[in-house]
Write a protein that holds these residues in place. Structure first.
Motif, short mmCIF file in Angstrom:
data_model
loop_
_atom_site.label_atom_id
_atom_site.label_comp_id
_atom_site.label_asym_id
_atom_site.label_seq_id
_atom_site.Cartn_x
_atom_site.Cartn_y
_atom_site.Cartn_z
N SER A 192 20.60 -5.64 47.96
CA SER A 192 19.61 -6.47 48.63
C SER A 192 18.70 -5.61 49.50
N LEU A 193 19.30 -4.62 50.19
CA LEU A 193 18.49 -3.70 51.01
C LEU A 193 17.45 -3.00 50.15
N ASN A 194 17.91 -2.50 49.01
CA ASN A 194 16.99 -1.78 48.12
C ASN A 194 15.90 -2.69 47.60
N ALA A 195 16.32 -3.90 47.21
CA ALA A 195 15.34 -4.84 46.65
C ALA A 195 14.26 -5.14 47.67
N ILE A 196 14.67 -5.33 48.93
CA ILE A 196 13.66 -5.64 49.96
C ILE A 196 12.76 -4.43 50.21
N SER A 197 13.36 -3.22 50.20
CA SER A 197 12.55 -2.03 50.51
C SER A 197 11.47 -1.78 49.45
N ILE A 198 11.70 -2.23 48.23
CA ILE A 198 10.67 -2.02 47.21
C ILE A 198 9.86 -3.30 46.91
N SER A 199 10.01 -4.28 47.80
CA SER A 199 9.30 -5.54 47.54
C SER A 199 7.84 -5.49 47.94
N GLY A 200 7.41 -4.36 48.49
CA GLY A 200 6.01 -4.25 48.91
C GLY A 200 5.84 -4.17 50.41
N VAL A 201 6.96 -4.12 51.14
CA VAL A 201 6.85 -4.04 52.60
C VAL A 201 6.51 -2.62 53.06
N ARG A 202 6.87 -1.63 52.24
CA ARG A 202 6.63 -0.24 52.65
C ARG A 202 5.32 0.28 52.07
N GLY A 203 4.87 1.40 52.61
CA GLY A 203 3.65 2.02 52.10
C GLY A 203 2.59 2.12 53.18
N ASN A 204 1.62 3.00 52.95
CA ASN A 204 0.64 3.33 53.99
C ASN A 204 -0.63 2.49 53.96
N ASP A 205 -0.80 1.63 52.97
CA ASP A 205 -2.03 0.84 52.90
C ASP A 205 -2.19 0.01 54.17
N ASN A 206 -3.43 -0.12 54.63
CA ASN A 206 -3.60 -0.88 55.87
C ASN A 206 -3.50 -2.39 55.65
N PHE A 207 -3.40 -2.79 54.41
CA PHE A 207 -3.18 -4.21 54.11
C PHE A 207 -2.25 -4.34 52.91
N LYS A 208 -1.15 -5.05 53.11
CA LYS A 208 -0.22 -5.28 52.00
C LYS A 208 0.10 -6.76 51.98
N GLU A 209 0.27 -7.31 50.79
CA GLU A 209 0.73 -8.70 50.75
C GLU A 209 1.85 -8.84 49.75
N LEU A 210 2.76 -9.76 50.03
CA LEU A 210 3.87 -9.97 49.12
C LEU A 210 4.37 -11.40 49.28
N THR A 211 5.10 -11.82 48.29
CA THR A 211 5.73 -13.13 48.38
C THR A 211 7.24 -12.91 48.33
N ALA A 212 7.94 -13.46 49.30
CA ALA A 212 9.39 -13.29 49.33
C ALA A 212 10.06 -14.65 49.25
N LYS A 213 11.24 -14.65 48.68
CA LYS A 213 11.97 -15.90 48.56
C LYS A 213 12.86 -16.06 49.78
N VAL A 214 12.64 -17.09 50.55
CA VAL A 214 13.53 -17.37 51.67
C VAL A 214 14.15 -18.73 51.39
N GLY A 215 15.45 -18.71 51.11
CA GLY A 215 16.09 -19.94 50.66
C GLY A 215 15.47 -20.35 49.34
N GLU A 216 14.93 -21.57 49.34
CA GLU A 216 14.31 -22.07 48.11
C GLU A 216 12.83 -21.79 48.08
N ARG A 217 12.32 -21.38 49.23
CA ARG A 217 10.88 -21.36 49.38
C ARG A 217 10.25 -19.99 49.17
N ASP A 218 9.06 -19.97 48.58
CA ASP A 218 8.29 -18.73 48.49
C ASP A 218 7.50 -18.57 49.78
N VAL A 219 7.72 -17.45 50.44
CA VAL A 219 7.02 -17.20 51.69
C VAL A 219 5.96 -16.14 51.46
N LYS A 220 4.72 -16.49 51.81
CA LYS A 220 3.62 -15.54 51.62
C LYS A 220 3.43 -14.69 52.87
N ILE A 221 3.49 -13.40 52.66
CA ILE A 221 3.49 -12.48 53.80
C ILE A 221 2.33 -11.49 53.70
#
Lengths: 563, 160
Positions: A437-466
């Motif tokens: 799970s740690l690895n999956a989160i680390s490559i989900s798009g949260v890391r990196g040097n771009d000044n703008f990143k967006e990702l969608t993560a599953k929290v419970g049943e819901r898709d959370v736009k980040i």
């Protein structure tokens, strides 16, 4: 491959935007004052001049490399040219180097030495201007300004604030807020990025070292330190420790040698922030109100939003920053003991950040009228204190911080880098607390040097736009998009400084170009090497929630928004 | 605090030029043409309206000698100090004006808001040197005596 000739050697051109970049790639550290790769090109300082095969002299920062070009970077003519520029700069510069706060770290000083200016033939007849001490974060000394404009462009282009600009012209030119106002009367957010790029001490950190020594020398004061995650990766830079190495152990020893009574880890505050902010996010997702939720850890960002986009004030998390949470908890922890022993607890917060100096003065960070963090010193000021004591930082043994606030999870460590708060919250909200799970989160798009990143993560049943942003100019753009309905998010993390706190306004910046990558790697390594990676697995948290906070989360850990 | 009418006028001017950053200078020029000076409050207002920072607007306004944040007198006297006027002793003209009006290098406008004295680098009337202008009307071949007469005339005119 296309080539150009630099100092009689062929150097490939690989898409560099200017000759300066090609020269530096070739291993020549050509001097500059006004060039920063992340800013627009200004071409004012003329230090990067080169000579071509026809004897023509031009600035390498503002000229495109062309195949077959032949240039020299260090001819007699260029040496004289640079020397004269430095001499002229020094002629109208305050030359009190020995008492200057930037002594030994000043680009002007070191370039004057490098190009060999040993005397200045001209008298300084420039009118002396008063210092601007109005900001709790930074000090402006116009007498030390060389008009390179780095601060002006950083403030406008990276931070989208534009609190200062050039005014007047010719010999009367200055860098100043509009109408010569004080910084405190402008939209300045205190991020200190202007100080980072300033080659002299025209903009420097407002120092609070004396206050800390006074507290340490007072026997009736219990002096407690808390150390932010990004500090430990940078403090060693000035003591010959490899860049990006985690110096927390040495730092704890040094602080004890200096006379601190307790040394705690701001990471513990970050762990509390993970819990509080995750709860808040879950609640808002459920109710659908006040979305997106904006992070509140970065005080420069909070101030920026309040100044320019007050309509979003309710979207900012009610959580205090990790610093604020921990200080309030520390004060609560020692309350009874202080009364018994007749002491007062004084919290010194050691931060990579100048804006934190302003955050502690905000009434919404007070608990029942009590200022929880007594003083903030930056990494740079801490280094000065270590030097004052004469501690041989690279040689001292490592020690662990004090309990119960000296132990934190890896999730807390990464609060110092862009995307880190999001990653920590996602770890906490994940049901699966495994390595995978740690690895999956680390490559989900949260890391990196771009000044703008967006990702969608599953929290419970819901898709959370980040969305994850660093640099306030980009954050402003995002707010405009949200306002215009062009973008929609549930959670937005913003850090004012590029790449986050590791490159904060209070950090040291030594020579060399790998500071950013070394600190980025260092902070992720610190996370990996922490036995407990998930906030919920920090054993001390339950203890502190049960025995110190005792249900007073709202009072101690959240901003006091009624006042 | 400026009267509301100032802001209404400025809104009109902004509407003519459009709310773009590039319109900053023409807007400032029109405001100055209207009020003879650029009130700081109005510059701040314009900056906000057209989306430039206050510091940037101040930067532009202070770059050009032509813009002034100080309120001007009824008669704006510009004494030419270009090369031709300078060698024909424009400095005596200027000092006579300062003397007559109680002004100096640092005080440009009389307390009764009647006169403002400025120097300019060249009026382009070198054949008429030394020259000065009163509200854009050229007075050629000035002497200190003619300055005294001119000031008297202007004062008289104002009192009528």
């Amino acid at each position: 491959m296309e080539y150009m000739t630099i100092d009689s050697r062929l150097v490939p051109i690989e898409g560099e935007k200017n000759i300066l970049a090609v020269i530096r790639k070739a291993g020549i550290d050509i001097p500059t004052f006004c060039y920063h790769s992340e800013l627009s090109i200004y071409g004012a300082c003329r230090m990067c001049v080169v000579e071509d095969d026809r004897g023509r002299i031009f600035a390498s920062c503002s000229e495109q490399p062309r195949p077959g070009m032949v240039i020299k970077t260090n001819t007699k003519k260029l040496q004289q040219y640079r020397k004269l520029i430095i001499e002229l700069l020094l002629s109208s510069h305050c030359r009190d180097c020995t008492t200057c706060t930037n002594n030994g770290m000043c680009d002007l000083q070191s370039l004057a030495y490098k190009v060999g200016v040993h005397a200045v033939r001209f008298l300084n007849n420039k009118e002396q201007l008063p210092l601007d001490m109005s900001s709790p974060c930074i000090v402006r000394d116009p007498n030390k300004c060389i008009l390179c404009g780095d601060c002006v462009r950083t403030c406008a282009e990276i931070q989208g604030v534009g609190a200062i600009d050039f005014a007047y012209r010719g010999s009367k030119m200055q860098v100043t807020p509009a109408f010569n106002k004080c910084l405190s009367e402008t939209d300045c957010v205190g991020c200190g990025q202007c100080r980072v790029v300033c080659p002299t001490a025209a903009i420097s950190i407002r120092t609070n070292v004396t206050e800390v020594w006074d507290a340490i020398n007072d026997p009736n004061v219990r002096v407690v330190a808390q150390v932010a995650p990004a500090v430990r990766l940078a403090v060693g830079d000035r003591f010959g420790i490899p860049k990006g190495e985690n110096s927390m152990g040495r730092l704890v020893t040094a602080l004890r040698m200096m006379g601190f009574d307790e040394v705690y880890d701001t990471n513990f505050g970050a762990d509390m922030t993970v819990i509080e902010e995750s709860t808040e996010l879950a609640k808002r997702l459920e109710s659908g109100e006040k979305l997106p939720l904006f992070t509140s850890c970065c005080p420069a960002w909070v101030k920026f939003l309040e100044n320019k986009y007050p309509e979003f004030a309710d979207n900012v998390s009610t959580c205090r920053s990790p610093q604020g949470m921990l200080s309030a908890t520390i004060k609560e922890y020692f309350k009874k003991k202080d009364e018994e022993e007749g002491k007062t607890t004084y919290v010194v917060s050691i931060m990579p950040c100048t804006a934190k100096k302003a955050e502690i003065l905000r009434p919404d960070n007070f608990t029942n009228g009590r200022q929880d963090t007594d003083i903030v010193i930056t990494t740079v000021e801490l280094i000065r204190m270590i030097r004052q004591v004469g501690i041989k930082f690279s040689e001292i043994a490592e020690e662990a911080a004090d309990m119960p606030f000296g132990y934190a999870s890896g999730s807390a460590t990464i609060f110092g880098i862009t995307g880190g708060v999001t990653e920590a919250v996602l770890r906490h909200l994940s049901d699966d607390k495994s390595h995978n799970s740690l690895n999956a989160i680390s490559i989900s798009g949260v890391r990196g040097n771009d000044n703008f990143k967006e990702l969608t993560a599953k929290v419970g049943e819901r898709d959370v736009k980040i969305a994850i942003v660093h640099g306030l100019a980009r954050a402003g753009q995002l707010l405009e998009d949200i306002k215009a309905g062009k973008a929609q998010y549930d959670f937005v993390e913003v850090m004012a400084c590029r790449r986050g706190c590791i490159l904060g306004g209070g950090q040291p910046y030594e020579e060399g170009h790998n500071t950013r990558s070394a600190r980025t790697e260092g902070i992720y390594k610190a996370d990996r090497m922490t036995p407990v990676r998930y906030t919920s697995e920090n054993p001390n948290l339950k203890l502190v929630y049960d025995e110190v906070i005792c249900g007073k989360e709202h009072e101690l850990l959240h901003r006091n928004l009624k006042n | 605090m400026l009267d509301k009418s100032y802001y209404q006028k400025v809104d009109e001017i902004i509407n003519i030029h459009g709310k773009t950053k590039a319109a900053l200078i023409p807007i400032m020029q029109d405001i100055q043409a209207e009020y003879k000076y650029l009130a700081p409050e109005l510059l701040t207002y314009v900056a906000k309206e057209i989306g430039v920072t206050e510091a940037k607007a101040y930067s532009v306004a202070t770059f050009y000698e032509n813009f002034s944040f100080e309120q001007k007198g009824k008669y704006v006297i510009k004494v030419c100090d270009g090369t031709a006027c300078h060698v024909r002793k424009s400095s005596t003209i200027l000092s006579k004006l300062y003397e007559e009006l109680g002004l100096s290098k640092d005080k440009h406008t009389t307390d009764d808001m009647m006169f403002t004295v400025e120097t300019v680098s060249c009026l382009g009337a070198c054949g008429l040197a030394p020259a000065l202008t009163v509200n854009d009307e050229v007075h050629p071949a000035m002497t200190p005596e003619k300055v005294s007469t001119l000031v008297k005339e202007l004062r008289g005119e104002a009192n009528e």
